[in-house]
Write an enzyme that holds these catalytic residues in place. Structure first.
Site, PDB file in Angstrom:
ATOM      1  N   SER A  40       0.813  -1.672   0.306  1.00 48.63           N
ATOM      2  CA  SER A  40      -0.287  -0.195  -0.127  1.00 48.63           C
ATOM      3  C   SER A  40       1.274   1.404   0.498  1.00 48.63           C
ATOM      4  O   SER A  40       0.794   2.252   0.606  1.00 48.63           O
ATOM      5  CB  SER A  40      -0.893   0.229   1.425  1.00 48.63           C
ATOM      6  N   GLY A  41       1.893   1.402  -0.429  1.00 44.63           N
ATOM      7  CA  GLY A  41       3.065   2.606  -1.088  1.00 44.63           C
ATOM      8  C   GLY A  41       2.724   3.009  -2.712  1.00 44.63           C
ATOM      9  O   GLY A  41       1.063   2.667  -2.884  1.00 44.63           O
TER      10      GLY A  41
ATOM     11  N   LYS B  65       1.225  -5.143   4.582  1.00 45.05           N
ATOM     12  CA  LYS B  65       1.677  -5.847   5.676  1.00 45.05           C
ATOM     13  C   LYS B  65       1.279  -5.366   7.080  1.00 45.05           C
ATOM     14  O   LYS B  65       0.761  -6.104   7.585  1.00 45.05           O
ATOM     15  CB  LYS B  65       3.663  -6.070   5.386  1.00 45.05           C
TER      16      LYS B  65
ATOM     17  N   ALA C  26       8.622  10.118   1.630  1.00 44.05           N
ATOM     18  CA  ALA C  26       9.225  10.742   0.896  1.00 44.05           C
ATOM     19  C   ALA C  26       9.399  11.922   1.090  1.00 44.05           C
ATOM     20  O   ALA C  26       8.026  12.968   0.746  1.00 44.05           O
ATOM     21  CB  ALA C  26       9.398  10.073  -0.647  1.00 44.05           C
ATOM     22  N   GLN C  27      10.387  12.899   1.293  1.00 42.91           N
ATOM     23  CA  GLN C  27       9.855  13.951   1.020  1.00 42.91           C
ATOM     24  C   GLN C  27      10.477  15.336   0.455  1.00 42.91           C
ATOM     25  O   GLN C  27       9.173  16.652  -0.921  1.00 42.91           O
ATOM     26  CB  GLN C  27      11.238  14.935   2.366  1.00 42.91           C
ATOM     27  N   GLY C  28      11.288  15.119  -0.481  1.00 40.86           N
ATOM     28  CA  GLY C  28      11.740  16.344  -1.390  1.00 40.86           C
ATOM     29  C   GLY C  28      11.373  16.547  -3.050  1.00 40.86           C
ATOM     30  O   GLY C  28      10.295  17.283  -2.674  1.00 40.86           O
TER      31      GLY C  28
ATOM     32  N   ARG D  21      23.794  11.089  -7.673  1.00 43.95           N
ATOM     33  CA  ARG D  21      23.891  10.503  -5.818  1.00 43.95           C
ATOM     34  C   ARG D  21      24.952   8.926  -4.944  1.00 43.95           C
ATOM     35  O   ARG D  21      26.022  10.021  -3.777  1.00 43.95           O
ATOM     36  CB  ARG D  21      22.578   9.778  -5.181  1.00 43.95           C
TER      37      ARG D  21
ATOM     38  N   GLU E  65       9.585   0.020  -6.393  1.00 41.70           N
ATOM     39  CA  GLU E  65      11.069  -0.007  -5.639  1.00 41.70           C
ATOM     40  C   GLU E  65      11.461  -1.173  -5.768  1.00 41.70           C
ATOM     41  O   GLU E  65      12.669  -1.928  -6.217  1.00 41.70           O
ATOM     42  CB  GLU E  65      10.917   0.656  -4.589  1.00 41.70           C
TER      43      GLU E  65
ATOM     44  N   LEU F  14       9.213   8.241  -6.929  1.00 45.35           N
ATOM     45  CA  LEU F  14       7.418   8.533  -6.656  1.00 45.35           C
ATOM     46  C   LEU F  14       7.191   8.341  -8.050  1.00 45.35           C
ATOM     47  O   LEU F  14       6.019   8.036  -8.292  1.00 45.35           O
ATOM     48  CB  LEU F  14       7.687   9.725  -5.842  1.00 45.35           C
TER      49      LEU F  14
HETATM   50  C1  LIG Z   1      12.732   8.520   3.732  1.00 45.89           C
HETATM   51  C2  LIG Z   1      12.863   8.406   2.190  1.00 45.89           C
HETATM   52  C3  LIG Z   1      12.356   9.820   2.009  1.00 45.89           C
HETATM   53  C4  LIG Z   1      12.459   9.609   0.143  1.00 45.89           C
HETATM   54  N1  LIG Z   1      12.367  10.606  -0.338  1.00 45.89           N
HETATM   55  C5  LIG Z   1      11.706  10.260  -2.357  1.00 45.89           C
HETATM   56  C6  LIG Z   1      12.360  11.516  -2.797  1.00 45.89           C
HETATM   57  O1  LIG Z   1      11.685  12.920  -2.554  1.00 45.89           O
HETATM   58  N2  LIG Z   1      11.235  11.563  -3.956  1.00 45.89           N
HETATM   59  C7  LIG Z   1      11.199  10.475  -4.592  1.00 45.89           C
HETATM   60  O2  LIG Z   1      11.372   9.829  -5.195  1.00 45.89           O
HETATM   61  N3  LIG Z   1      11.299   8.938  -3.633  1.00 45.89           N
HETATM   62  C8  LIG Z   1      12.072   9.535  -2.725  1.00 45.89           C
HETATM   63  N4  LIG Z   1      12.181   8.173  -1.618  1.00 45.89           N
HETATM   64  C9  LIG Z   1      11.926   6.947  -2.304  1.00 45.89           C
HETATM   65  C10 LIG Z   1      10.367   6.544  -2.287  1.00 45.89           C
HETATM   66  O3  LIG Z   1       9.974   6.853  -1.302  1.00 45.89           O
HETATM   67  C11 LIG Z   1       9.804   4.512  -2.628  1.00 45.89           C
HETATM   68  O4  LIG Z   1      11.547   4.171  -3.233  1.00 45.89           O
HETATM   69  C12 LIG Z   1       9.049   4.353  -3.239  1.00 45.89           C
HETATM   70  O5  LIG Z   1       7.476   5.580  -2.642  1.00 45.89           O
HETATM   71  C13 LIG Z   1       8.515   3.108  -2.720  1.00 45.89           C
HETATM   72  O6  LIG Z   1       7.135   3.067  -3.418  1.00 45.89           O
HETATM   73  P1  LIG Z   1       6.514   1.421  -3.204  1.00 45.89           P
HETATM   74  O7  LIG Z   1       5.532   1.648  -4.006  1.00 45.89           O
HETATM   75  O8  LIG Z   1       7.271   0.465  -4.187  1.00 45.89           O
HETATM   76  O9  LIG Z   1       7.373   0.725  -2.037  1.00 45.89           O
HETATM   77  P2  LIG Z   1       6.901   1.590  -0.169  1.00 45.89           P
HETATM   78  O10 LIG Z   1       6.244   2.702  -0.557  1.00 45.89           O
HETATM   79  O11 LIG Z   1       7.581   1.231   0.380  1.00 45.89           O
HETATM   80  O12 LIG Z   1       5.335   0.085   0.039  1.00 45.89           O
HETATM   81  C14 LIG Z   1       5.785  -0.619  -0.297  1.00 45.89           C
HETATM   82  C15 LIG Z   1       4.374  -1.288   0.407  1.00 45.89           C
HETATM   83  O13 LIG Z   1       4.551  -2.557   0.615  1.00 45.89           O
HETATM   84  C16 LIG Z   1       4.109  -3.318   2.332  1.00 45.89           C
HETATM   85  N5  LIG Z   1       4.659  -4.797   2.403  1.00 45.89           N
HETATM   86  C17 LIG Z   1       5.654  -5.430   2.741  1.00 45.89           C
HETATM   87  N6  LIG Z   1       6.369  -6.461   2.534  1.00 45.89           N
HETATM   88  C18 LIG Z   1       4.681  -6.507   1.629  1.00 45.89           C
HETATM   89  C19 LIG Z   1       4.901  -8.156   2.468  1.00 45.89           C
HETATM   90  N7  LIG Z   1       5.162  -9.336   2.581  1.00 45.89           N
HETATM   91  N8  LIG Z   1       2.750  -8.134   2.244  1.00 45.89           N
HETATM   92  C20 LIG Z   1       2.046  -7.401   1.874  1.00 45.89           C
HETATM   93  N9  LIG Z   1       3.014  -6.173   1.631  1.00 45.89           N
HETATM   94  C21 LIG Z   1       3.980  -6.123   1.993  1.00 45.89           C
HETATM   95  C22 LIG Z   1       4.897  -2.424   2.891  1.00 45.89           C
HETATM   96  O14 LIG Z   1       4.352  -2.414   4.256  1.00 45.89           O
HETATM   97  C23 LIG Z   1       4.207  -1.462   2.017  1.00 45.89           C
HETATM   98  O15 LIG Z   1       2.801  -0.681   2.455  1.00 45.89           O
HETATM   99  C24 LIG Z   1      12.018   7.780  -0.405  1.00 45.89           C
HETATM  100  C25 LIG Z   1      12.405   6.858   0.822  1.00 45.89           C
HETATM  101  C26 LIG Z   1      12.411   6.554   1.621  1.00 45.89           C
HETATM  102  C27 LIG Z   1      12.438   6.164   2.747  1.00 45.89           C
END
Ligand SMILES: Cc1cc2nc3c(=O)[nH]c(=O)nc-3n(C[C@H](O)[C@H](O)[C@H](O)COP(=O)(O)OP(=O)(O)OC[C@H]3O[C@@H](n4cnc5c(N)ncnc54)[C@H](O)[C@@H]3O)c2cc1C
Length: 391
Positions: A11-12, A34, A45-47, A263, A355, A371
């Site tokens: 749910s990201g 999860k 994510a802030q930037g 980076r 990711e 993002l």
């Molecule tokens: C502090 C911080 C700042 C950042 N700043 C930026 C920025 O400014 N700009 C930018 O572009 N990116 C930024 N990033 C990177 C970016 O935010 C992430 O890479 C991106 O949001 C990942 O999104 P996602 O949906 O792939 O994963 P996530 O947002 O990590 O979501 C993954 C989801 O999967 C769930 N999950 C994990 N394992 C399981 C499982 N076994 N079963 C069911 N669910 C599970 C988790 O609970 C979560 O809900 C930042 C990251 C961090 C940590």
């Protein structure tokens, strides 16, 4: 017939965008995650998020910057999709209620590391929070069935998934479970910017089912982890501090690298400077260099860094009055599951976005493209999975 057309894991930003797009394409969708629906890296994510809106900019220029920052390792087919759909992804987010910071009748754009143009859109310095909130509100108002506290344990062909206490059958599955930097940092005994759910087991489940991956060994260090005060250790100091004028300085007050380089280059320069004995130490003995945040104009900081200022000031440090201490910190999984332009993995009926997927950034991601990847490929995954489920 399976109970669902599409099962989304995570749910990201990517999972929420995928679930919403699949539902809007007419699919019966379940989303299993999860922890709580709010728990993810995306919300931290802030930037900001990149999209070529500047008059001197174009999707082609954006793609060229990615190619260079990835050291020519990115999959350019994916990159072309990413950069050409970036403006429409931004407008889609706006329709969902995200209000990007504006100035002079346009978006307030910043230049991020590795970028040749100002291209970073922001919502203050809580961009991820604003994007996930808008997506979450839309998912919660939709017909998507949300299963919280339901980690994926098992995925069997067909597709049958064991998520927490539930057995879910779906024609197609979208893996959007993020990266593994929290777990990797624990193994290495290091700090990480990631939330505790970033543990990577879903990637392993996909690999065990026969999916292909690329660049899984390429983990990204955020050049600017907070080093001091103690309660700021592991905090990711937004790259926008450097976009708005902060520079890296060694113990002698000398600039030792281009603070807005790619980076990996900036992170390595900090590590090398410390190894040469030109770093400083935190009161608890950690290595660090200075980030001279006093060079940021007060107005820029108030518009684009209010959260960062609040965090530091409440920890007893005013970044506009004194330099802050920083050192690279484990942040992002550059590689992941191999996908095509519809976000389809090498397994039939299984899609991946965000990711957990590899290729879009090659071995070195530029800030602000993650993002973007979540939204562009989340939408594509949702539409493609819904279509495939009907066939
Ligand atoms: C502090 C911080 C700042 C950042 N700043 C930026 C920025 O400014 N700009 C930018 O572009 N990116 C930024 N990033 C990177 C970016 O935010 C992430 O890479 C991106 O949001 C990942 O999104 P996602 O949906 O792939 O994963 P996530 O947002 O990590 O979501 C993954 C989801 O999967 C769930 N999950 C994990 N394992 C399981 C499982 N076994 N079963 C069911 N669910 C599970 C988790 O609970 C979560 O809900 C930042 C990251 C961090 C940590």
């Amino acid at each position: 017939m399976p109970a669902y057309d599409v099962l989304v894991i995570g749910s990201g930003a990517s999972g929420l965008a995928a679930a919403l797009s699949a539902e809007r394409s007419g699919a019966r969708v379940a989303l299993a995650t999860k922890g709580s629906i709010q728990s993810c890296n995306s919300a931290k994510a802030q930037g900001g998020i990149q999209a070529a809106f500047g008059e001197d900019d174009s999707p082609e220029q954006h793609a060229e910057d990615i190619w260079k920052s990835s050291h020519e390792t990115a999959n350019m087919e994916l990159v072309t999709v990413l950069t050409s759909e970036a403006p429409s992804a931004i407008h889609w987010l706006e329709e969902l209620g995200v209000e990007f910071t504006r100035e002079n009748g346009g978006y307030r754009l910043a230049r991020c590391g590795g970028a040749s143009r100002k291209r970073l859109l922001q919502v203050g310095d809580r961009t991820g929070h604003a994007i996930t909130k808008a997506l979450r509100d839309a998912v919660e108002a939709s017909t998507v069935t949300v299963l919280t506290n339901s980690p994926l344990h098992e995925l069997n062909e067909g597709w049958r998934a064991r998520v927490g206490e539930h057995d879910v059958e779906a024609s197609t599955v979208i893996l959007a479970a993020g990266g593994r930097c929290f777990r990797e940092a624990e193994v290495r005994g290091e700090l990480s910017t990631n939330h505790p759910g970033a543990t990577g087991e879903v990637t392993q489940i996909a690999l065990d089912a026969g999916a292909e991956a690329r660049d899984l060994d390429a983990l990204q260090y955020h050049p600017n982890g907070g080093s001091w005060p103690q309660n700021m250790q592991g905090y990711s100091i937004p790259e926008t501090t450097r976009a708005y004028g902060a520079v890296l300085l060694n113990a002698d007050g000398e600039e030792f690298t281009d603070s807005l380089g790619p980076r990996d280059v900036v992170a390595q320069a900090i590590v090398d400077e410390v190894a040469k004995g030109k770093g400083v130490q935190t009161p608890d003995g950690r290595p660090a260099v200075y980030l001279d945040t006093t060079r940021i104009a007060r107005e820029d900081a108030e518009i684009s860094l209010p959260y960062m200022l609040r965090r530091y000031r409440s920890a007893g440090v005013d970044p506009l009055a004194e330099k802050i201490l920083t050192y690279p910190v484990l942040h992002y999984q550059n590689g992941g599951l191999v996908i095509d332009t519809d976000a389809k993995t090498t397994l039939d009926g299984v899609y991946a976005c965000g990711e957990i997927a590899g290729g879009t950034h090659g071995r070195n991601r530029m800030m602000g493209n993650s993002l973007l990847e979540c939204v562009v490929f989340g939408r594509r995954a949702g539409r493609a999975a819904a279509t495939a489920a009907r066939q």
